[in-house]
Design a protein around this motif. Structure first.
Motif, PDB file in Angstrom:
ATOM      1  N   PRO A 220     -10.732   9.528   7.944  1.00  0.00           N
ATOM      2  CA  PRO A 220      -9.785   9.349   9.056  1.00  0.00           C
ATOM      3  C   PRO A 220      -9.589   7.893   9.464  1.00  0.00           C
ATOM      4  O   PRO A 220      -8.556   7.549  10.033  1.00  0.00           O
ATOM      5  CB  PRO A 220     -10.418  10.158  10.194  1.00  0.00           C
ATOM      6  N   ASN A 221     -10.549   7.023   9.180  1.00  0.00           N
ATOM      7  CA  ASN A 221     -10.441   5.615   9.595  1.00  0.00           C
ATOM      8  C   ASN A 221      -9.630   4.829   8.578  1.00  0.00           C
ATOM      9  O   ASN A 221     -10.130   3.937   7.892  1.00  0.00           O
ATOM     10  CB  ASN A 221     -11.831   4.998   9.735  1.00  0.00           C
ATOM     11  N   THR A 222      -8.360   5.177   8.479  1.00  0.00           N
ATOM     12  CA  THR A 222      -7.481   4.564   7.492  1.00  0.00           C
ATOM     13  C   THR A 222      -6.219   4.018   8.148  1.00  0.00           C
ATOM     14  O   THR A 222      -5.575   4.724   8.937  1.00  0.00           O
ATOM     15  CB  THR A 222      -7.097   5.583   6.404  1.00  0.00           C
ATOM     16  N   ILE A 223      -5.892   2.784   7.817  1.00  0.00           N
ATOM     17  CA  ILE A 223      -4.650   2.161   8.277  1.00  0.00           C
ATOM     18  C   ILE A 223      -3.903   1.634   7.049  1.00  0.00           C
ATOM     19  O   ILE A 223      -4.481   0.957   6.199  1.00  0.00           O
ATOM     20  CB  ILE A 223      -4.912   0.985   9.237  1.00  0.00           C
ATOM     21  N   ARG A 224      -2.616   1.942   6.957  1.00  0.00           N
ATOM     22  CA  ARG A 224      -1.744   1.378   5.918  1.00  0.00           C
ATOM     23  C   ARG A 224      -0.746   0.449   6.607  1.00  0.00           C
ATOM     24  O   ARG A 224       0.074   0.895   7.392  1.00  0.00           O
ATOM     25  CB  ARG A 224      -0.962   2.475   5.181  1.00  0.00           C
ATOM     26  N   VAL A 225      -0.805  -0.827   6.312  1.00  0.00           N
ATOM     27  CA  VAL A 225       0.139  -1.780   6.889  1.00  0.00           C
ATOM     28  C   VAL A 225       1.327  -1.910   5.946  1.00  0.00           C
ATOM     29  O   VAL A 225       1.159  -2.096   4.731  1.00  0.00           O
ATOM     30  CB  VAL A 225      -0.516  -3.154   7.111  1.00  0.00           C
ATOM     31  N   VAL A 226       2.531  -1.782   6.507  1.00  0.00           N
ATOM     32  CA  VAL A 226       3.767  -1.872   5.729  1.00  0.00           C
ATOM     33  C   VAL A 226       4.633  -2.972   6.333  1.00  0.00           C
ATOM     34  O   VAL A 226       4.904  -2.970   7.535  1.00  0.00           O
ATOM     35  CB  VAL A 226       4.541  -0.536   5.730  1.00  0.00           C
ATOM     36  N   ASN A 227       5.075  -3.898   5.517  1.00  0.00           N
ATOM     37  CA  ASN A 227       5.857  -5.044   5.982  1.00  0.00           C
ATOM     38  C   ASN A 227       7.356  -4.819   5.773  1.00  0.00           C
ATOM     39  O   ASN A 227       7.826  -4.666   4.643  1.00  0.00           O
ATOM     40  CB  ASN A 227       5.417  -6.296   5.220  1.00  0.00           C
ATOM     41  N   GLU A 228       8.089  -4.776   6.909  1.00  0.00           N
ATOM     42  CA  GLU A 228       9.553  -4.737   6.869  1.00  0.00           C
ATOM     43  C   GLU A 228      10.104  -3.740   5.843  1.00  0.00           C
ATOM     44  O   GLU A 228       9.838  -2.554   5.925  1.00  0.00           O
ATOM     45  CB  GLU A 228      10.095  -6.154   6.588  1.00  0.00           C
ATOM     46  N   HIS A 229      10.817  -4.249   4.817  1.00  0.00           N
ATOM     47  CA  HIS A 229      11.488  -3.396   3.827  1.00  0.00           C
ATOM     48  C   HIS A 229      10.709  -3.325   2.506  1.00  0.00           C
ATOM     49  O   HIS A 229      11.313  -3.152   1.447  1.00  0.00           O
ATOM     50  CB  HIS A 229      12.897  -3.928   3.556  1.00  0.00           C
ATOM     51  N   ASP A 230       9.414  -3.473   2.568  1.00  0.00           N
ATOM     52  CA  ASP A 230       8.570  -3.451   1.367  1.00  0.00           C
ATOM     53  C   ASP A 230       8.934  -2.277   0.469  1.00  0.00           C
ATOM     54  O   ASP A 230       8.815  -1.112   0.847  1.00  0.00           O
ATOM     55  CB  ASP A 230       7.100  -3.349   1.789  1.00  0.00           C
ATOM     56  N   ILE A 231       9.372  -2.579  -0.752  1.00  0.00           N
ATOM     57  CA  ILE A 231       9.869  -1.544  -1.650  1.00  0.00           C
ATOM     58  C   ILE A 231       8.765  -0.618  -2.149  1.00  0.00           C
ATOM     59  O   ILE A 231       8.974   0.597  -2.301  1.00  0.00           O
ATOM     60  CB  ILE A 231      10.626  -2.178  -2.842  1.00  0.00           C
ATOM     61  N   VAL A 232       7.567  -1.152  -2.374  1.00  0.00           N
ATOM     62  CA  VAL A 232       6.494  -0.340  -2.969  1.00  0.00           C
ATOM     63  C   VAL A 232       5.993   0.720  -1.998  1.00  0.00           C
ATOM     64  O   VAL A 232       5.627   1.828  -2.418  1.00  0.00           O
ATOM     65  CB  VAL A 232       5.343  -1.241  -3.453  1.00  0.00           C
ATOM     66  N   ALA A 233       5.995   0.428  -0.700  1.00  0.00           N
ATOM     67  CA  ALA A 233       5.551   1.420   0.281  1.00  0.00           C
ATOM     68  C   ALA A 233       6.474   2.634   0.325  1.00  0.00           C
ATOM     69  O   ALA A 233       6.101   3.681   0.867  1.00  0.00           O
ATOM     70  CB  ALA A 233       5.463   0.782   1.664  1.00  0.00           C
ATOM     71  N   HIS A 234       7.671   2.517  -0.233  1.00  0.00           N
ATOM     72  CA  HIS A 234       8.619   3.637  -0.296  1.00  0.00           C
ATOM     73  C   HIS A 234       8.506   4.411  -1.610  1.00  0.00           C
ATOM     74  O   HIS A 234       9.300   5.328  -1.852  1.00  0.00           O
ATOM     75  CB  HIS A 234      10.048   3.114  -0.139  1.00  0.00           C
TER      76      HIS A 234
END
Length: 351
Positions: A220-234
């Motif tokens: 449960p102690n998980t954070i995913r940081v996503v920057n603006e329009h980052d293509i890989v996070a999609h």
């Protein structure tokens, strides 16, 4: 070739059209990790350092990316899988009072080609011990079926022998984030690690909604940081109308985006909901930027060159290494017994 390209476009349009209906809601734990900005700015430097190709400087923690907020870190093991172009390290951070594990992201000669390939990845592997949970074999294989896993597990075992049941923090960028998540799950399920925390940057989706539910309950102690329009996070794409076959992020996302007020630009760090697929976070924009994928908090997350798997190592450092028949190797040393701070405030709110 042109006809084939237009066929791909037509298929994508159809898939996006049918995915506009009812969304599948993954079940997640009630435990809510608290986002810690300071911890994120520290761990992003580890996620950047693991890209370094000069292994002597990395192993001795004297590289150009090995100072600032990570100064004083001591590597226990540096694992380099030449065969599969993978790299990771395990060490002890006194300021964090933790073992830190970092995995390198993709080092493909052309990141554009890797992203195009990622767009068409299919769920094709049942995750062991989790009924109906599916992941892509490429991400699973990169962690479980290479020299990375035994190297990491051995280093964690050695650290725990020295420091007891010490906190473990995992990080990585891009595919390195996917490997960090799979490693965290492995440590919790198979190696009885208790205090495991994950914070990744620009991480792709790695499994379906069932896998995301299992994952969020176990880690449960998980954070995913996503920057603006980052293509890989999609990527791989999310299609809500295909619950068993679509990829699904696990929580919790923190989305970074800019807000302009006159001549000033402010970076907003939005903590998203517990679904893993908050429609008001990164999913509210188009994932179309490679540049947003390569820089987080002003820190570059890429190799120094685009040459795939290039490494440099001083012969004097070879005495710390052992190599297998395929040329993969591990640099290993006994760490100094650091006096860890049991009252460290850094990361204390990431619970």
């Amino acid at each position: 070739m042109e006809r084939r390209r237009w066929l791909k476009v037509a298929i994508l349009i159809c898939l996006f059209a049918v995915s506009s209906g009812r969304e599948l809601k993954a079940k997640h734990t009630d435990h809510i990790p608290i986002y810690n900005h300071t911890l994120a700015t520290i761990l992003v430097e580890y996620a950047s350092a693991v890209y370094m190709s000069d292994l002597t400087e990395l192993f001795t923690w004297t590289c150009s990316r090995c100072d600032d907020l990570t100064e004083g870190f001591e590597i226990i093991e540096l694992i380099v899988d030449i065969q599969h172009c993978l790299q990771g390290f395990v060490g002890v951070a006194k300021d964090l009072n933790a073992v830190v594990i970092a995995f390198r992201g993709t080092q493909e000669h052309s990141i554009q080609n890797w992203i195009e390939d990622l767009f068409w990845k299919q769920l094709d592997l049942s995750y062991p011990g989790m009924p109906d949970a599916m992941v892509h074999h490429g991400f699973y294989y990169a962690y479980h079926n290479t020299t990375i896993r035994p190297g990491v597990i051995n280093a964690v075992k050695r650290a725990r022998e020295l420091y007891g049941d010490i906190k473990i923090m995992l990080t990585g960028h891009s595919m390195g984030g996917a490997m960090a998540s799979l490693c965290a799950l492995d440590l919790k399920v198979n190696h009885e690690a208790q205090d495991v925390q994950v914070l990744t940057f620009g991480q792709p989706r790695i499994g379906n909604a069932v896998f995301a539910s299992y994952y969020s309950q176990l880690v449960p102690n998980t954070i995913r940081v996503v920057n603006e329009h980052d293509i890989v996070a999609h990527l791989p794409p999310y299609y809500p109308r295909f619950p068993q076959k679509t990829y699904h992020h696990f929580p919790r996302e923190v989305w970074l985006y800019n807000v302009e007020l006159g001549s000033l630009v402010y970076v907003v760090e939005k903590v998203c909901d517990s679904s893993g697929e908050d429609p008001d976070c990164s999913r509210s924009v188009t994932g179309n930027s490679i540049s947003d994928h390569l820089v987080y908090f002003g820190i570059e997350l890429m190799g120094e060159t685009w040459r795939s798997c290039r490494i440099v190592m001083n012969p004097n450092i070879e005495k710390y290494g052992r190599t297998d028949l395929n040329g993969n190797f591990i640099l290993s040393k006994d760490p100094a017994i650091l006096k860890l701070n049991s009252h460290s405030n850094v990361g204390s709110n990431f619970v």
